[in-house]
Write a protein that holds these residues in place. Structure first.
Motif, PDB file in Angstrom:
ATOM      1  N   PRO A  82       0.895  -1.145   0.065  1.00 27.95           N
ATOM      2  CA  PRO A  82      -0.138   0.028   0.029  1.00 27.95           C
ATOM      3  C   PRO A  82       0.778   1.323  -0.012  1.00 27.95           C
ATOM      4  N   TRP A  83       0.377   2.083  -0.655  1.00 23.45           N
ATOM      5  CA  TRP A  83       0.783   3.643  -0.445  1.00 23.45           C
ATOM      6  C   TRP A  83       0.226   4.377   0.594  1.00 23.45           C
ATOM      7  N   GLY A  99      -2.880   0.913  -3.785  1.00 24.83           N
ATOM      8  CA  GLY A  99      -2.550   2.247  -3.301  1.00 24.83           C
ATOM      9  C   GLY A  99      -3.554   3.398  -3.771  1.00 24.83           C
TER      10      GLY A  99
END
Length: 392
Positions: A5-6, A110
């Motif tokens: 994930p961002w 993300g």
């Protein structure tokens, strides 16, 4: 699969006008869509509501995505889809940032705010002249396929947008998408595999329809899974043949044709001639796989049944006899001469071979077909020996 994930942190909004689906609702929608392209628009509607997104799309990455073989979207206007597909994808600053940072990798989850600042986004023509017309500002998505595996889908991404004035997608949203990702990926992978199989099957069926002899595929329960055009036309013309049973929908359960199919269940196969000479059908059955035994001890197998009308296609009938009795090429070339009542001497002269060679090949033909002389062999076109011929 590991998800990357961002990061960002903004509270989640719940929509006032859309009932927010549960995680189970999302999973049910995903797995229910396998096998139906049209159902994926509904899937995107459910997932968009789950994330409080006003637009969602599942598309092939790059130019011409709207006209690719797969396209699904919810609440995305057709003119906007066309504009992006034809022009704006090359100016998509978010996609450019994803690619530049090496993030377009299967399993990536993300949001745009982790790789491009709001100031950079707002300063771009892409935002000012395209995104605001959608309307959209905040983005969250995942990469379902990066195109590295040719057996899977082409590069594809699942995207969600929120409109200007809404909050950005939160850390919780990103984590929720990461949690759903294995199911999204698996459901779409199964759908894509089904889709490819259906396309290949369609091409195969089209090729069968180009044949001028009948082909039917019968499953172990005697149901006809496919009958090509020639088979259906032959069966319609031969409706008076009781041994055809319920063809082309299901195979007969008794009679000689049924017994022929049963022999396939034992892995044997064979051939039979149905009807009187001049208005008959040749039927040859071949098992498509090794027979399987049920718990009751019964053998069953998938079968390919081929039909030929010898009075309409004598060349096909000859080929049928060759295949049914396993004649060699050298033996097969004598058949047309036999049907023209040529003598062994004439055959030898026509083929420029020794008469002893012809006699040896004729002896082999008689042995394989169960006949003893030329006239019996000629009657193959009216009744295939070693099986039997059955009248109306």
């Amino acid at each position: 699969m590991q998800h990357k994930p961002w990061l960002a942190s903004v509270p989640l909004r719940s929509p006032a006008d859309i009932t927010v689906p549960t995680r189970d609702d999302v999973l049910h929608a995903l797995y229910s869509a396998i096998g139906s392209d049209a159902a994926w628009n509904g899937v995107l509607r459910v997932i968009a509501a789950y994330f409080n997104a006003n637009i969602s799309m599942l598309v092939v990455a790059g130019k011409g995505q709207r006209d690719r073989s797969f396209y699904a979207a919810w609440n995305h206007r057709e003119e906007a889809a066309r504009a992006y597909s034809d022009h704006w994808w090359e100016h998509d600053v978010m996609l450019s940032a994803v690619v530049k940072n090496g993030l377009f990798v299967k399993g990536m989850v993300g949001r745009a705010s982790d790789i491009i600042t709001p100031e950079e986004l707002h300063a771009s023509r892409y935002y000012q002249e395209f995104m605001l017309t959608m309307p959209a500002e905040h983005f969250m998505g995942c990469v379902l396929s990066d195109g590295r595996d040719e057996a899977l889908a082409p590069p594809m991404h699942l995207s969600f947008f929120r409109k200007p004035g809404d909050a950005d997608f939160s850390d919780e949203n990103v984590n929720q998408l990461a949690d759903l990702y294995p199911h999204i990926h698996r459901a779409f992978e199964l759908h894509w595999q089904h889709r490819v199989a259906q396309e290949q099957l369609g091409v195969f069926h089209q090729s069968l329809d180009g044949l001028d002899f009948g082909v039917l595929f019968i499953d172990p329960t005697t149901r006809v899974r496919h009958a090509n055009t020639a088979a259906r036309e032959m069966i319609a013309r031969s409706a008076g043949l009781p041994l055809l049973g319920g063809l082309p929908e299901h195979a007969p359960r008794d009679g000689e044709l049924a017994r022929l199919l049963q022999s396939c269940a034992q892995g044997k196969g064979g051939a039979v001639s149905l009807g009187a000479p001049g208005n008959n059908l040749f039927a040859m059955a071949l098992p498509l796989a090794a027979p399987q035994t049920t718990v009751a001890g019964d053998a069953s197998a998938s079968v390919m049944l081929m039909l030929v009308e010898p009075n309409k296609r004598p060349d096909a009938a000859l080929d049928f006899v060759v295949r049914a009795f396993g004649l060699s090429k050298a033996e097969a070339r004598l058949l047309p001469m036999l049907f023209e009542n040529m003598t062994p001497t004439s055959m030898a002269q026509a083929l420029d071979v020794k008469i002893s060679t012809v006699r040896t090949q004729l002896s082999a033909i008689f042995a394989k077909t169960g006949t003893r002389r030329q006239q019996e062999l000629i009657r193959l076109l009216g009744a295939v020996p070693s099986v039997q011929r059955f009248p109306f």
